[in-house]
Enzyme design. Structure first.
Site, PDB file in Angstrom:
ATOM      1  N   HIS A   5      -0.714   1.616   8.948  1.00 49.35           N
ATOM      2  CA  HIS A   5      -0.376   1.250   7.570  1.00 49.35           C
ATOM      3  C   HIS A   5      -0.047   2.489   6.741  1.00 49.35           C
ATOM      4  O   HIS A   5       0.872   2.488   5.914  1.00 49.35           O
ATOM      5  CB  HIS A   5      -1.550   0.490   6.953  1.00 49.35           C
ATOM      6  CG  HIS A   5      -1.319   0.039   5.545  1.00 49.35           C
ATOM      7  ND1 HIS A   5      -1.890   0.666   4.458  1.00 49.35           N
ATOM      8  CD2 HIS A   5      -0.571  -0.983   5.044  1.00 49.35           C
ATOM      9  CE1 HIS A   5      -1.514   0.044   3.352  1.00 49.35           C
ATOM     10  NE2 HIS A   5      -0.717  -0.950   3.665  1.00 49.35           N
TER      11      HIS A   5
ATOM     12  N   ARG B 117      -5.182   0.762  10.085  1.00 52.83           N
ATOM     13  CA  ARG B 117      -5.152   1.530   8.844  1.00 52.83           C
ATOM     14  C   ARG B 117      -4.274   2.775   9.009  1.00 52.83           C
ATOM     15  O   ARG B 117      -3.533   3.163   8.094  1.00 52.83           O
ATOM     16  CB  ARG B 117      -6.578   1.920   8.462  1.00 52.83           C
ATOM     17  CG  ARG B 117      -6.762   2.625   7.155  1.00 52.83           C
ATOM     18  CD  ARG B 117      -6.420   1.811   5.946  1.00 52.83           C
ATOM     19  NE  ARG B 117      -7.105   0.540   5.849  1.00 52.83           N
ATOM     20  CZ  ARG B 117      -6.876  -0.349   4.890  1.00 52.83           C
ATOM     21  NH1 ARG B 117      -5.977  -0.094   3.940  1.00 52.83           N
ATOM     22  NH2 ARG B 117      -7.518  -1.494   4.856  1.00 52.83           N
TER      23      ARG B 117
ATOM     24  N   SER C 130       1.164  -6.416   4.866  1.00 49.08           N
ATOM     25  CA  SER C 130       1.404  -5.285   5.773  1.00 49.08           C
ATOM     26  C   SER C 130       0.514  -5.388   7.006  1.00 49.08           C
ATOM     27  O   SER C 130       0.961  -5.174   8.141  1.00 49.08           O
ATOM     28  CB  SER C 130       1.146  -3.963   5.053  1.00 49.08           C
ATOM     29  OG  SER C 130       2.042  -3.780   3.992  1.00 49.08           O
TER      30      SER C 130
END
Length: 208
Positions: A41, A38, A15
């Site tokens: 994600h 992050r 990812s």
């Protein structure tokens, strides 16, 4: 035939590789990029790379704060639950969410405001000075009122309330303050986004 990846860390690594390909030429520093990735994600939304605002050396101040003993306020249990407890346990920090505190409901009825806003009053009364908002703009507004009154000097604020009523405005208001902060421009945000920011910071400080 193996149709999908099953290993959790392999899924995350893949990812992050995909996100890295899309990041392009951003204005972020290396550590800011880690936080932004992050957040992307956590949401599956590449638009975040265009709407994140870091202010007043947020990452350094937040990391330094995490390295010291203290309590981190979260406006929702969802944000609290999303923060990695294994990483948190390697610090001297703890989390506190007052939303279910027995004092909050009567105080909110007395003052005619939200429980989230009243939770901030309780946090400040207990000397908490690290704040994470993912859902409640009224709570962020209340914290900033208390800052203006000289009742609290936050070490850092994660300010990413989500929604259409007050969320955008609360983040715009936060950006007027000389407080280490991270915000998003517009209506996007959420408890999962707030937790992802804290996790990125924790992983930088103590690893996984």
């Amino acid at each position: 035939m193996n149709l999908y990846i099953k290993n959790p860390m392999e899924i995350e690594d893949k990812s992050m590789d995909i996100i890295e390909e899309v990041m392009g030429d951003t204005h972020f520093t290396e550590e800011e990029t880690i936080v932004a990735k992050r957040m992307i994600h956590a949401t599956g939304d590449f638009e975040y790379r265009k709407i994140i605002v870091f202010k007043n050396d947020f990452i350094k101040e937040a990391k330094d704060s995490i390295k010291t003993e203290g309590t981190i306020f979260t406006d929702t249990k969802m944000a609290s639950m999303g923060i990695n407890k294994t990483a948190l346990s390697k610090t001297d920090c703890k989390l506190k969410c007052f939303i279910d505190d027995e004092r909050v409901l009567p105080l909110s009825e007395e003052l005619g405001t939200t429980r989230s806003a009243c939770a901030v009053d309780l946090a400040v009364a207990e000397g908490i000075d690290m704040f994470v908002f993912g859902n409640a703009p009224t709570a962020l507004f209340r914290l900033l009122e208390l800052v203006k009154e000289g009742k609290v000097n936050p070490r850092f604020i994660v300010g990413v309330p989500v929604g259409f009523v007050g969320a955008q405005e609360s983040k715009e208001y936060l950006r007027e303050f000389q407080i280490p902060s991270i915000t998003t421009v517009g209506t996007k945000g959420g408890s999962n986004v707030a937790a992802s920011i804290m996790n990125a910071l924790l992983y930088m400080v103590v690893g996984r």
